[in-house]
Motif scaffolding. Structure first.
Motif, PDB file in Angstrom:
ATOM      1  N   ASN A  50       0.843  -1.193   0.000  1.00  0.00           N
ATOM      2  CA  ASN A  50       0.000   0.000   0.000  1.00  0.00           C
ATOM      3  C   ASN A  50       0.877   1.241   0.000  1.00  0.00           C
ATOM      4  OD1 ASN A  50      -2.425  -1.465   0.119  1.00  0.00           O
ATOM      5  ND2 ASN A  50      -2.200  -1.700   2.334  1.00  0.00           N
ATOM      6  N   GLU A  51       0.499   2.192  -0.813  1.00  0.00           N
ATOM      7  CA  GLU A  51       1.215   3.475  -0.868  1.00  0.00           C
ATOM      8  C   GLU A  51       0.483   4.450   0.041  1.00  0.00           C
ATOM      9  OE1 GLU A  51       2.281   6.868  -4.215  1.00  0.00           O
ATOM     10  OE2 GLU A  51       1.721   4.862  -4.850  1.00  0.00           O
ATOM     11  N   GLY A  52       1.218   5.129   0.871  1.00  0.00           N
ATOM     12  CA  GLY A  52       0.608   6.074   1.811  1.00  0.00           C
ATOM     13  C   GLY A  52      -0.232   7.119   1.102  1.00  0.00           C
ATOM     14  N   GLY A  53      -1.478   7.266   1.513  1.00  0.00           N
ATOM     15  CA  GLY A  53      -2.374   8.271   0.938  1.00  0.00           C
ATOM     16  C   GLY A  53      -3.081   7.791  -0.326  1.00  0.00           C
ATOM     17  N   GLN A  54      -2.694   6.644  -0.880  1.00  0.00           N
ATOM     18  CA  GLN A  54      -3.321   6.131  -2.108  1.00  0.00           C
ATOM     19  C   GLN A  54      -4.256   4.987  -1.724  1.00  0.00           C
ATOM     20  OE1 GLN A  54      -4.898   5.835  -4.989  1.00  0.00           O
ATOM     21  NE2 GLN A  54      -3.140   6.833  -5.910  1.00  0.00           N
ATOM     22  N   ASN A  55      -5.562   5.219  -1.889  1.00  0.00           N
ATOM     23  CA  ASN A  55      -6.546   4.213  -1.500  1.00  0.00           C
ATOM     24  C   ASN A  55      -7.200   3.516  -2.681  1.00  0.00           C
ATOM     25  OD1 ASN A  55      -6.154   4.767   1.227  1.00  0.00           O
ATOM     26  ND2 ASN A  55      -7.602   6.482   1.159  1.00  0.00           N
ATOM     27  N   LEU A  56      -6.873   3.936  -3.903  1.00  0.00           N
ATOM     28  CA  LEU A  56      -7.529   3.362  -5.080  1.00  0.00           C
ATOM     29  C   LEU A  56      -6.883   2.062  -5.563  1.00  0.00           C
ATOM     30  CD1 LEU A  56      -8.235   6.614  -7.125  1.00  0.00           C
ATOM     31  CD2 LEU A  56      -9.826   5.273  -5.724  1.00  0.00           C
ATOM     32  N   TYR A  57      -5.627   1.866  -5.258  1.00  0.00           N
ATOM     33  CA  TYR A  57      -4.948   0.655  -5.726  1.00  0.00           C
ATOM     34  C   TYR A  57      -3.760   0.348  -4.829  1.00  0.00           C
ATOM     35  CZ  TYR A  57      -1.651   3.957  -7.810  1.00  0.00           C
ATOM     36  OH  TYR A  57      -0.746   4.962  -8.018  1.00  0.00           O
ATOM     37  N   THR A  58      -3.244  -0.847  -4.969  1.00  0.00           N
ATOM     38  CA  THR A  58      -2.014  -1.255  -4.297  1.00  0.00           C
ATOM     39  C   THR A  58      -1.004  -1.661  -5.352  1.00  0.00           C
ATOM     40  OG1 THR A  58      -2.739  -3.547  -4.086  1.00  0.00           O
ATOM     41  CG2 THR A  58      -3.238  -2.098  -2.240  1.00  0.00           C
ATOM     42  N   HIS A  59       0.251  -1.555  -4.997  1.00  0.00           N
ATOM     43  CA  HIS A  59       1.309  -2.014  -5.897  1.00  0.00           C
ATOM     44  C   HIS A  59       1.505  -3.515  -5.676  1.00  0.00           C
ATOM     45  CE1 HIS A  59       2.473   2.085  -6.960  1.00  0.00           C
ATOM     46  NE2 HIS A  59       2.321   2.384  -5.669  1.00  0.00           N
ATOM     47  N   ARG A  60       1.610  -4.250  -6.746  1.00  0.00           N
ATOM     48  CA  ARG A  60       1.853  -5.697  -6.640  1.00  0.00           C
ATOM     49  C   ARG A  60       3.236  -5.978  -7.191  1.00  0.00           C
ATOM     50  NH1 ARG A  60      -2.489  -9.071  -9.217  1.00  0.00           N
ATOM     51  NH2 ARG A  60      -1.475 -10.660  -7.964  1.00  0.00           N
ATOM     52  N   ILE A  61       4.041  -6.649  -6.389  1.00  0.00           N
ATOM     53  CA  ILE A  61       5.403  -6.956  -6.814  1.00  0.00           C
ATOM     54  C   ILE A  61       5.643  -8.464  -6.708  1.00  0.00           C
ATOM     55  CG2 ILE A  61       6.325  -4.692  -6.185  1.00  0.00           C
ATOM     56  CD1 ILE A  61       7.472  -6.030  -3.668  1.00  0.00           C
ATOM     57  N   PRO A  62       6.393  -9.012  -7.654  1.00  0.00           N
ATOM     58  CA  PRO A  62       6.707 -10.451  -7.593  1.00  0.00           C
ATOM     59  C   PRO A  62       7.730 -10.721  -6.484  1.00  0.00           C
ATOM     60  CG  PRO A  62       7.749  -9.434  -9.499  1.00  0.00           C
ATOM     61  CD  PRO A  62       6.911  -8.374  -8.855  1.00  0.00           C
ATOM     62  N   THR A  63       7.519 -11.819  -5.752  1.00  0.00           N
ATOM     63  CA  THR A  63       8.426 -12.154  -4.647  1.00  0.00           C
ATOM     64  C   THR A  63       9.129 -13.492  -4.830  1.00  0.00           C
ATOM     65  OG1 THR A  63       6.625 -13.170  -3.401  1.00  0.00           O
ATOM     66  CG2 THR A  63       7.081 -10.826  -2.989  1.00  0.00           C
ATOM     67  N   GLY A  64       8.764 -14.239  -5.846  1.00  0.00           N
ATOM     68  CA  GLY A  64       9.400 -15.537  -6.076  1.00  0.00           C
ATOM     69  C   GLY A  64       8.476 -16.445  -6.856  1.00  0.00           C
ATOM     70  N   ALA A  65       8.954 -17.638  -7.117  1.00  0.00           N
ATOM     71  CA  ALA A  65       8.174 -18.619  -7.860  1.00  0.00           C
ATOM     72  C   ALA A  65       7.810 -19.780  -6.948  1.00  0.00           C
ATOM     73  CB  ALA A  65       8.967 -19.129  -9.058  1.00  0.00           C
ATOM     74  N   SER A  66       6.671 -20.395  -7.212  1.00  0.00           N
ATOM     75  CA  SER A  66       6.284 -21.617  -6.510  1.00  0.00           C
ATOM     76  C   SER A  66       5.823 -22.636  -7.547  1.00  0.00           C
ATOM     77  CB  SER A  66       5.189 -21.348  -5.473  1.00  0.00           C
ATOM     78  OG  SER A  66       4.018 -20.871  -6.096  1.00  0.00           O
ATOM     79  N   TYR A  67       5.975 -23.896  -7.205  1.00  0.00           N
ATOM     80  CA  TYR A  67       5.717 -24.976  -8.154  1.00  0.00           C
ATOM     81  C   TYR A  67       4.795 -26.008  -7.538  1.00  0.00           C
ATOM     82  CZ  TYR A  67       9.849 -22.877 -10.213  1.00  0.00           C
ATOM     83  OH  TYR A  67      10.747 -21.992 -10.749  1.00  0.00           O
ATOM     84  N   SER A  68       3.907 -26.553  -8.349  1.00  0.00           N
ATOM     85  CA  SER A  68       3.081 -27.673  -7.921  1.00  0.00           C
ATOM     86  C   SER A  68       3.936 -28.924  -7.874  1.00  0.00           C
ATOM     87  CB  SER A  68       1.934 -27.895  -8.916  1.00  0.00           C
ATOM     88  OG  SER A  68       1.084 -26.804  -8.954  1.00  0.00           O
ATOM     89  N   ASN A  69       3.516 -29.899  -7.089  1.00  0.00           N
ATOM     90  CA  ASN A  69       4.228 -31.175  -7.090  1.00  0.00           C
ATOM     91  C   ASN A  69       3.994 -31.897  -8.412  1.00  0.00           C
ATOM     92  OD1 ASN A  69       5.206 -30.798  -4.509  1.00  0.00           O
ATOM     93  ND2 ASN A  69       3.592 -31.989  -3.541  1.00  0.00           N
ATOM     94  N   LEU A  70       4.991 -32.613  -8.860  1.00  0.00           N
ATOM     95  CA  LEU A  70       4.891 -33.441 -10.055  1.00  0.00           C
ATOM     96  C   LEU A  70       4.234 -34.753  -9.646  1.00  0.00           C
ATOM     97  CD1 LEU A  70       5.640 -33.895 -13.047  1.00  0.00           C
ATOM     98  CD2 LEU A  70       7.823 -34.826 -12.238  1.00  0.00           C
ATOM     99  N   VAL A  71       3.124 -35.101 -10.295  1.00  0.00           N
ATOM    100  CA  VAL A  71       2.366 -36.298  -9.942  1.00  0.00           C
ATOM    101  C   VAL A  71       2.414 -37.276 -11.111  1.00  0.00           C
ATOM    102  CG1 VAL A  71       0.126 -37.198  -9.203  1.00  0.00           C
ATOM    103  CG2 VAL A  71       0.849 -34.916  -8.474  1.00  0.00           C
TER     104      VAL A  71
END
Length: 154
Positions: A50-71
């Motif tokens: 959340n950006e201070g004073g900005q209520n219309l949107y949030t910033h989305r940033i990538p933090t890493g990758a995740s993987y499903s198990n191989l079945v």
């Protein structure tokens, strides 16, 4: 969506092989045949800021990758090196991660595309129910976690 089934670049889902590469050992030919492969999925994890004073949107940033198990699913084999590695994991809590290559073949049975799963190890092992009134193959389901995967084009 119209799909031209005569398009030579489209791959069919029933022609594939699964190859385990462990400690420089060639894959066992019994352990490449599976009835079904699932879990071919990767996601990018996101955080919202959340950006201070900005209520219309949030910033989305990538933090890493995740993987499903191989079945992997197949008929139960009584003599399998892969079963031995699963037995080691679940009976002795001993793991030997291996790289796993899932290859899709074209209509000439030549490798066309695939995925390389890095440092895969067993996390779940299950078997279909036994039923004396049915004449069915026992299905073995093997689930593997892994660090990452790479797509491969041939």
């Amino acid at each position: 969506m119209n799909i031209n089934l005569l398009e030579p670049d489209l791959l069919l889902t029933h022609r594939f092989g699964v190859f385990f590469f462990q400690a420089g050992v060639l894959p066992n030919m019994l352990d490449i045949r599976f009835q079904k492969v699932s879990g071919l999925q990767a996601d990018i994890n996101m955080d919202s800021i959340n950006e201070g004073g900005q209520n219309l949107y949030t910033h989305r940033i990538p933090t890493g990758a995740s993987y499903s198990n191989l079945v992997l699913e197949r008929g139960l084999l009584s003599r399998s090196l892969l079963n031995r590695s699963f037995q080691d994991a679940f009976s002795e809590f001993r793991f030997s991660p291996s790289n796993v290559l899932v290859t899709v073949f074209n209509d000439e049975n030549k490798p066309a595309s695939g995925w390389l799963f890095l440092k895969a190890y067993p996390v779940k092992w299950s078997f279909s129910n036994l039923d004396a009134s049915a004449n069915e193959v026992v299905i073995e389901t093997m689930e593997l976690a892994y660090t990452s995967f790479q797509t491969i084009s041939v």
